[in-house]
Design an enzyme around this catalytic site. Structure first.
Site, PDB file in Angstrom:
ATOM      1  N   GLY A 105      13.826  16.932   1.639  1.00 25.35           N
ATOM      2  CA  GLY A 105      15.045  17.718   1.809  1.00 25.35           C
ATOM      3  C   GLY A 105      14.815  19.209   1.726  1.00 25.35           C
ATOM      4  N   ASN A 106      15.890  19.912   2.061  1.00 27.97           N
ATOM      5  CA  ASN A 106      15.836  21.372   2.128  1.00 27.97           C
ATOM      6  C   ASN A 106      15.623  22.002   0.766  1.00 27.97           C
ATOM      7  OD1 ASN A 106      16.299  21.712   4.922  1.00 27.97           O
ATOM      8  ND2 ASN A 106      18.428  21.099   4.590  1.00 27.97           N
ATOM      9  N   GLU A 122       4.364  12.341  -2.360  1.00 31.48           N
ATOM     10  CA  GLU A 122       4.399  11.379  -1.256  1.00 31.48           C
ATOM     11  C   GLU A 122       4.537  12.056   0.097  1.00 31.48           C
ATOM     12  OE1 GLU A 122       7.518   8.889  -2.526  1.00 31.48           O
ATOM     13  OE2 GLU A 122       8.994  10.464  -2.405  1.00 31.48           O
ATOM     14  N   GLY A 139      11.016   7.910  -3.225  1.00 35.46           N
ATOM     15  CA  GLY A 139      10.053   7.767  -4.309  1.00 35.46           C
ATOM     16  C   GLY A 139      10.487   8.481  -5.565  1.00 35.46           C
ATOM     17  N   LYS A 180      29.868  20.881  -0.466  1.00 34.06           N
ATOM     18  CA  LYS A 180      31.017  20.965   0.444  1.00 34.06           C
ATOM     19  C   LYS A 180      31.887  22.192   0.171  1.00 34.06           C
ATOM     20  CE  LYS A 180      29.727  17.092   2.363  1.00 34.06           C
ATOM     21  NZ  LYS A 180      28.799  17.230   3.475  1.00 34.06           N
TER      22      LYS A 180
HETATM   23  N1  COA Z   1      28.678  15.086  -3.171  1.00 31.61           N
HETATM   24  C1  COA Z   1      28.794  14.877  -1.843  1.00 31.61           C
HETATM   25  N2  COA Z   1      27.852  15.273  -0.955  1.00 31.61           N
HETATM   26  C2  COA Z   1      26.776  15.922  -1.427  1.00 31.61           C
HETATM   27  C3  COA Z   1      26.599  16.199  -2.792  1.00 31.61           C
HETATM   28  C4  COA Z   1      27.609  15.749  -3.681  1.00 31.61           C
HETATM   29  N3  COA Z   1      27.515  15.936  -4.992  1.00 31.61           N
HETATM   30  N4  COA Z   1      25.439  16.863  -2.939  1.00 31.61           N
HETATM   31  C5  COA Z   1      24.885  16.996  -1.724  1.00 31.61           C
HETATM   32  N5  COA Z   1      25.698  16.433  -0.815  1.00 31.61           N
HETATM   33  C6  COA Z   1      25.497  16.385   0.634  1.00 31.61           C
HETATM   34  C7  COA Z   1      25.435  17.790   1.200  1.00 31.61           C
HETATM   35  O1  COA Z   1      26.728  18.318   1.397  1.00 31.61           O
HETATM   36  C8  COA Z   1      24.697  17.549   2.501  1.00 31.61           C
HETATM   37  O2  COA Z   1      25.591  16.968   3.423  1.00 31.61           O
HETATM   38  P1  COA Z   1      25.692  17.526   4.932  1.00 31.61           P
HETATM   39  O3  COA Z   1      24.354  17.221   5.528  1.00 31.61           O
HETATM   40  O4  COA Z   1      26.813  16.722   5.507  1.00 31.61           O
HETATM   41  O5  COA Z   1      25.974  18.982   4.774  1.00 31.61           O
HETATM   42  C9  COA Z   1      23.681  16.449   2.109  1.00 31.61           C
HETATM   43  O6  COA Z   1      24.220  15.823   0.927  1.00 31.61           O
HETATM   44  C10 COA Z   1      22.299  17.009   1.812  1.00 31.61           C
HETATM   45  O7  COA Z   1      22.426  17.995   0.827  1.00 31.61           O
HETATM   46  P2  COA Z   1      21.582  19.354   0.803  1.00 31.61           P
HETATM   47  O8  COA Z   1      22.265  20.247  -0.175  1.00 31.61           O
HETATM   48  O9  COA Z   1      21.320  19.863   2.184  1.00 31.61           O
HETATM   49  O10 COA Z   1      20.256  18.938   0.064  1.00 31.61           O
HETATM   50  P3  COA Z   1      18.915  18.232   0.489  1.00 31.61           P
HETATM   51  O11 COA Z   1      18.593  18.315   1.940  1.00 31.61           O
HETATM   52  O12 COA Z   1      17.936  18.799  -0.446  1.00 31.61           O
HETATM   53  O13 COA Z   1      19.169  16.690   0.152  1.00 31.61           O
HETATM   54  C11 COA Z   1      19.467  14.733  -1.195  1.00 31.61           C
HETATM   55  C12 COA Z   1      19.616  16.259  -1.099  1.00 31.61           C
HETATM   56  C13 COA Z   1      19.910  14.262  -2.567  1.00 31.61           C
HETATM   57  C14 COA Z   1      20.328  14.057  -0.121  1.00 31.61           C
HETATM   58  C15 COA Z   1      17.952  14.404  -0.957  1.00 31.61           C
HETATM   59  O14 COA Z   1      17.182  15.087  -1.908  1.00 31.61           O
HETATM   60  C16 COA Z   1      17.679  12.921  -1.077  1.00 31.61           C
HETATM   61  O15 COA Z   1      17.886  12.158  -0.154  1.00 31.61           O
HETATM   62  N6  COA Z   1      17.179  12.490  -2.259  1.00 31.61           N
HETATM   63  C17 COA Z   1      16.923  11.108  -2.541  1.00 31.61           C
HETATM   64  C18 COA Z   1      15.522  10.707  -2.183  1.00 31.61           C
HETATM   65  C19 COA Z   1      14.476  11.470  -2.947  1.00 31.61           C
HETATM   66  O16 COA Z   1      14.711  12.093  -3.941  1.00 31.61           O
HETATM   67  N7  COA Z   1      13.280  11.387  -2.476  1.00 31.61           N
HETATM   68  C20 COA Z   1      12.203  12.112  -3.125  1.00 31.61           C
HETATM   69  C21 COA Z   1      10.952  11.505  -2.911  1.00 31.61           C
HETATM   70  S1  COA Z   1      10.802  11.047  -1.159  1.00 31.61           S
END
Ligand code: COA
Length: 502
Positions: A269-270, A292, A386, A406
């Site tokens: 992610g970002n 990973e 992971g 949001k």
């Molecule tokens: N409630 C609702 N939506 C939420 C939120 C919350 N509390 N926090 C983040 N989001 C949404 C954002 O609004 C965004 O949605 P959009 O794409 O419609 O704008 C989306 O989740 C991604 O959030 P962003 O702030 O761009 O962060 P990110 O790209 O860093 O992703 C996760 C954050 C949690 C989705 C991402 O880290 C993830 O998938 N984690 C789980 C897997 C993981 O940790 N893997 C690590 C080893 S591979």
């Protein structure tokens, strides 16, 4: 015979994607390559989707059970989901088409720790693996396979599947040869200790092996990986990184971390990408990574010599990142090791090396339970990936998020998480742009104070404080005080009004 297929036996099996796809029949379980948009098969899934679409038009049922390494791309997850051809899917996914159908209840999805998949498959927990479809970079004269930009579960699919389809992608740089380290674990009770004590150590072979007798088709392809650009670091991610840098410096000063830290794991992610980039400000040198996924920021740290060695199971780069990787591949080959995800995410190794886990999250609650996957408890975003492998077994489990989502309507710090991926027992540090809560050695009520004070957005802090003040008085028991009728009311308010604000 092309230069990428040097084995005469396997060169004789070269065929079209359409012909290869005929080996996949309704109801089969298919193990596909692919991890975070890298190294997935590019053509056979599309030919399979056409085959499935034609069957549906004839009124026939055609769905498969699909297992991968992690997320893939529109040419695989997207096209197969759209055609209605996936009955069941595991593990991590991020394709919008697939996600939508999972959330509509049309596809059964099992979210599972990435480090568990190979062992569970080998133990038969997912049933028989009928077909493996695996992208490789090249086939050597003796039939060994040069892996692609991800290794994922490929060694396991090749070992277990009844039949194998190989895609040889000439677009993947030939210089990948020598970058991989393939080691398979035996199933319990025959499992031996993994002899890896440093992130860059090699314990296996540089190639994958397959029994040529099981290879039913080889398809030549040429196409890039998914290559999504990353959002540029913004003020929020810079502040999150700043808090982490300060924390790491403090830990070094206290003698709890060495000056080059411990092997870093950085999630997808970002935010994770931008925060890793922000670690440059810390002045740490000679760092290592046992992770990973290598995203752009980590590649940059490797290129600049700040990270001396990075071990992962996949690359997940932007177009610029790939251009840099290809240009300097001979240097990267000495500083990057790509392994099966069973090894990159192995509890034994993460614990031994003492990884610092840095993962994004959706929300944390006042006690430090973390939701990484679901919006309002029911709508999956991607999957746990992971993050659990590293959080449970790492030296430090840090979870990062902006304090709101949001446009400020959602607080990332809530009274109770609406879905639990990481329990309070697996979370050491929570960081938002507001600050950092160090939860180590704290009781639940102490944790609530730290999280509200340091991590919550000021707009939501009084509401959280009000919740705990009343819970401290009215909760039936006071070890982990809660007002049960109110605990998830913030999420319900968001669903009803579009905002968690009162
Ligand atoms: N409630 C609702 N939506 C939420 C939120 C919350 N509390 N926090 C983040 N989001 C949404 C954002 O609004 C965004 O949605 P959009 O794409 O419609 O704008 C989306 O989740 C991604 O959030 P962003 O702030 O761009 O962060 P990110 O790209 O860093 O992703 C996760 C954050 C949690 C989705 C991402 O880290 C993830 O998938 N984690 C789980 C897997 C993981 O940790 N893997 C690590 C080893 S591979």
């Amino acid at each position: 015979m092309t230069s990428r297929i040097a084995c005469p036996t396997l060169a004789a099996r070269v065929t079209t994607a359409e012909q290869a796809a005929t080996h996949i029949r309704p109801g089969m379980t298919v193990g596909m390559s692919g991890f975070t948009g890298a190294g997935y098969p590019k053509q056979v899934p599309q030919a399979l989707a056409a085959r499935i679409g034609a069957a549906h038009e004839r009124g026939e049922r055609f769905g498969i059970r699909m297992l991968t390494g992690a997320s893939t791309a529109p040419e695989l997850d997207g096209v197969l989901a759209r055609t209605g051809g996936i009955d069941f899917r595991l593990p991590y996914q991020s394709d919008p088409e697939l996600r939508e159908r999972i959330n509509r209840g049309e596809i059964d999805y099992m979210d599972i720790h990435l480090g568990h998949v190979a062992q569970y498959a080998r133990s038969g927990f997912f049933g028989r693996i009928d077909v493996a479809v695996v992208e490789v970079t090249a086939i050597l004269p003796d039939g060994r396979l040069v892996p692609s930009t991800s290794v994922g579960n490929n060694a396991t699919w090749l070992e277990l599947a009844d039949t194998v389809i190989l895609e040889v992608n000439a677009e993947q740089p030939a210089g990948l040869e020598g970058m991989h380290d393939i080691h398979s674990c035996a199933a319990p009770p025959h499992r031996a200790p993994l002899p890896l004590v440093e992130p860059g150590q090699r314990i296996g072979e540089a190639t994958l092996r397959v029994d040529p007798a099981r290879v039913v088709a080889v398809v030549e392809t040429r196409g890039p990986d998914r290559l999504s650009p990353f959002a540029p670091p913004d003020e929020t991610s810079r502040r999150i990184a700043g808090h982490l840098v300060e924390f790491f410096r403090h830990e070094v000063a206290r003698g709890r971390l060495p000056t080059n830290l411990l092997p870093l794991q950085s999630g997808v992610g970002n935010i994770a990408n931008a925060v890793l980039d922000g670690l440059r400000e810390g002045g740490f040198e000679q760092m290592t990574a046992y992770t990973e996924v290598i995203q752009d920021a980590m590649l940059g740290l490797v290129r600049d010599g700040l990270i001396t060695i990075a071990s992962a199971t996949a690359l997940s780069l932007s177009p610029d990142g790939v251009a840099d990787f290809v240009k300097h591949i001979d240097a990267y080959r000495h500083r990057i090791v790509l392994r099966p995800q069973e090894i990159s995410n192995h509890a034994e190794l993460i614990r031994r090396l003492g990884c610092i886990a840095l993962n994004g999250m959706v929300e944390a609650d006042i006690y430090g339970n973390v939701n990484s996957t679901h919006v309002a408890g029911t709508r999956i975003i991607n999957g746990i990936g992971g993050s659990g492998d590293f959080a449970r077994n790492g030296h430090l489990a840090c979870f990062l998020t902006p304090s709101t989502a949001k446009g400020g309507a959602i607080s990332a710090i809530v009274p109770m998480v609406s879905h639990v991926d990481h329990t309070e027992h697996d979370v050491s540090v929570v960081v938002t742009e507001q600050g950092l809560a160090d939860l180590r050695g704290l009781s639940p009520r102490q944790r609530a104070h730290a999280i509200i004070e340091h991590c919550a957005h000021p707009d939501f802090r009084p509401m959280l404080q009000d919740y705990v003040d009343r819970a401290w008085v009215h909760s039936k028991a006071l070890h982990t005080p809660h007002l049960l009728p109110e605990a998830l009311s913030w999420h319900q308010r968001f669903l009803d009004t579009g905002s968690m604000r009162a």
